[in-house]
Write a protein that holds these residues in place. Structure first.
Motif, PDB file in Angstrom:
ATOM      1  N   THR B  39       0.808  -1.228   0.000  1.00 37.97           N
ATOM      2  CA  THR B  39       0.000   0.000   0.000  1.00 37.97           C
ATOM      3  C   THR B  39       0.843   1.282   0.000  1.00 37.97           C
ATOM      4  N   LYS B  40       2.166   1.148   0.258  1.00 36.47           N
ATOM      5  CA  LYS B  40       2.965   2.360   0.462  1.00 36.47           C
ATOM      6  C   LYS B  40       4.201   2.409  -0.431  1.00 36.47           C
ATOM      7  N   SER B  41       4.278   1.567  -1.460  1.00 38.00           N
ATOM      8  CA  SER B  41       5.457   1.605  -2.331  1.00 38.00           C
ATOM      9  C   SER B  41       5.091   2.094  -3.722  1.00 38.00           C
ATOM     10  N   LEU B  42       5.784   3.149  -4.149  1.00 40.53           N
ATOM     11  CA  LEU B  42       5.595   3.698  -5.489  1.00 40.53           C
ATOM     12  C   LEU B  42       6.877   3.486  -6.285  1.00 40.53           C
ATOM     13  N   MET B  43       6.724   2.989  -7.511  1.00 43.90           N
ATOM     14  CA  MET B  43       7.879   2.838  -8.408  1.00 43.90           C
ATOM     15  C   MET B  43       7.605   3.593  -9.707  1.00 43.90           C
ATOM     16  N   THR B  44       8.651   4.253 -10.213  1.00 44.69           N
ATOM     17  CA  THR B  44       8.583   4.789 -11.575  1.00 44.69           C
ATOM     18  C   THR B  44       9.738   4.159 -12.330  1.00 44.69           C
ATOM     19  N   GLN B  49       4.609   4.303 -14.181  1.00 44.42           N
ATOM     20  CA  GLN B  49       4.287   4.380 -12.753  1.00 44.42           C
ATOM     21  C   GLN B  49       3.572   3.119 -12.280  1.00 44.42           C
ATOM     22  N   MET B  51       2.333   0.918  -8.599  1.00 40.71           N
ATOM     23  CA  MET B  51       2.126   1.013  -7.148  1.00 40.71           C
ATOM     24  C   MET B  51       1.894  -0.364  -6.534  1.00 40.71           C
ATOM     25  N   ASP B  82      11.708  12.361   8.943  1.00 38.13           N
ATOM     26  CA  ASP B  82      10.791  11.425   9.601  1.00 38.13           C
ATOM     27  C   ASP B  82      11.468  10.084   9.864  1.00 38.13           C
ATOM     28  N   VAL B 108      13.553   6.065  -1.533  1.00 35.68           N
ATOM     29  CA  VAL B 108      13.286   6.611  -0.205  1.00 35.68           C
ATOM     30  C   VAL B 108      12.926   5.421   0.678  1.00 35.68           C
ATOM     31  N   GLU B 119       9.700   3.149   0.077  1.00 34.75           N
ATOM     32  CA  GLU B 119       8.461   3.884  -0.168  1.00 34.75           C
ATOM     33  C   GLU B 119       8.470   4.443  -1.595  1.00 34.75           C
ATOM     34  N   HIS B 120       9.636   4.880  -2.054  1.00 31.33           N
ATOM     35  CA  HIS B 120       9.751   5.455  -3.401  1.00 31.33           C
ATOM     36  C   HIS B 120      10.942   4.841  -4.123  1.00 31.33           C
ATOM     37  N   ASP B 121      10.763   4.555  -5.391  1.00 28.27           N
ATOM     38  CA  ASP B 121      11.797   3.926  -6.217  1.00 28.27           C
ATOM     39  C   ASP B 121      11.638   4.497  -7.628  1.00 28.27           C
ATOM     40  N   ILE B 122      12.655   5.216  -8.092  1.00 34.91           N
ATOM     41  CA  ILE B 122      12.630   5.762  -9.462  1.00 34.91           C
ATOM     42  C   ILE B 122      13.870   5.259 -10.194  1.00 34.91           C
TER      43      ILE B 122
END
Lengths: 129, 129
Positions: B39-44, B49, B51, B82, B108, B119-122
């Motif tokens: 629910t909290k991981s975004l990849m580009t 995109q 999720m 944070d 991130v 949480e974030h992966d680009i």
């Protein structure tokens, strides 16, 4: 705070504004200070860690070139879960008479009033090994 | 939560572990799932995109190569306010008999119990324009 649905527009607008100021003359570049916070902005510039708008601007204003031109190849933006925007930029920069260099830069933008400030900024030139 | 003083060690340790699993065989690569949240991981990925861990793993497992090898040129890490860690990776990857390509990847990492999730992966290949 939740995901900002306008992250793409915010990321691309920021990139245009940031490099537009950067590529101007020395006095235009001074306005980059408004993107940074004294207590909440971290920069890593070619591995060198710098904190706060004063030291960040010293670094940027101390770079030894007369003219600089950034050409952007790709901008990827993602919304962060606290209302910010993560932006990854890939491009080429050309200073004075030097050949162009590929660079990578990452920003984390955080909301502040109606606008955003840069909380994280990481810059690297990509020399080909 | 405050800045994690071990951000450098966390970032570098993560990079070693992540690409170590990625460069293994198909079954080793399956373990990358543990880094992602549903629910909290975004990849580009090259502008696409994605999720959630299920779709992210479908993407990674669907990449069409037999062998891959990442060589890391630079890892820059910053602590987030944070308790997380922002990581920028610059390197080269080589798949099968193809010539090596420069790549850039940003993560991130956010704390989860004793560990971290992505949480974030680009990800972007840097083709030379």
């Amino acid at each position: 705070m939740a995901l900002n649905p306008n992250y793409e527009q915010i990321g691309k607008g920021f990139v245009q504004q940031y490099y537009g100021l950067f590529d101007g003359d020395r006095s235009t570049r001074t306005n980059l200070v408004n993107f940074y916070s004294e207590t909440k902005s971290l920069m890593t510039f070619e591995g060198q860690q710098i904190m706060g708008r004063v030291k960040i601007m010293e670094k940027l204003q101390g770079l030894t070139f007369t003219n600089i031109q950034h050409s952007i190849s790709a901008v990827d933006a993602q919304p962060t879960f606290d209302g910010g925007v993560l932006v990854m930029v890939l491009g080429q920069l050309k200073t004075d008479e030097d050949p162009p260099h590929t660079f990578n830069q990452v920003f984390v933008l955080k909301p502040l009033g109606d606008s955003f400030y840069i909380e994280h900024d990481i810059f690297r030139l990509a020399f080909h090994v």
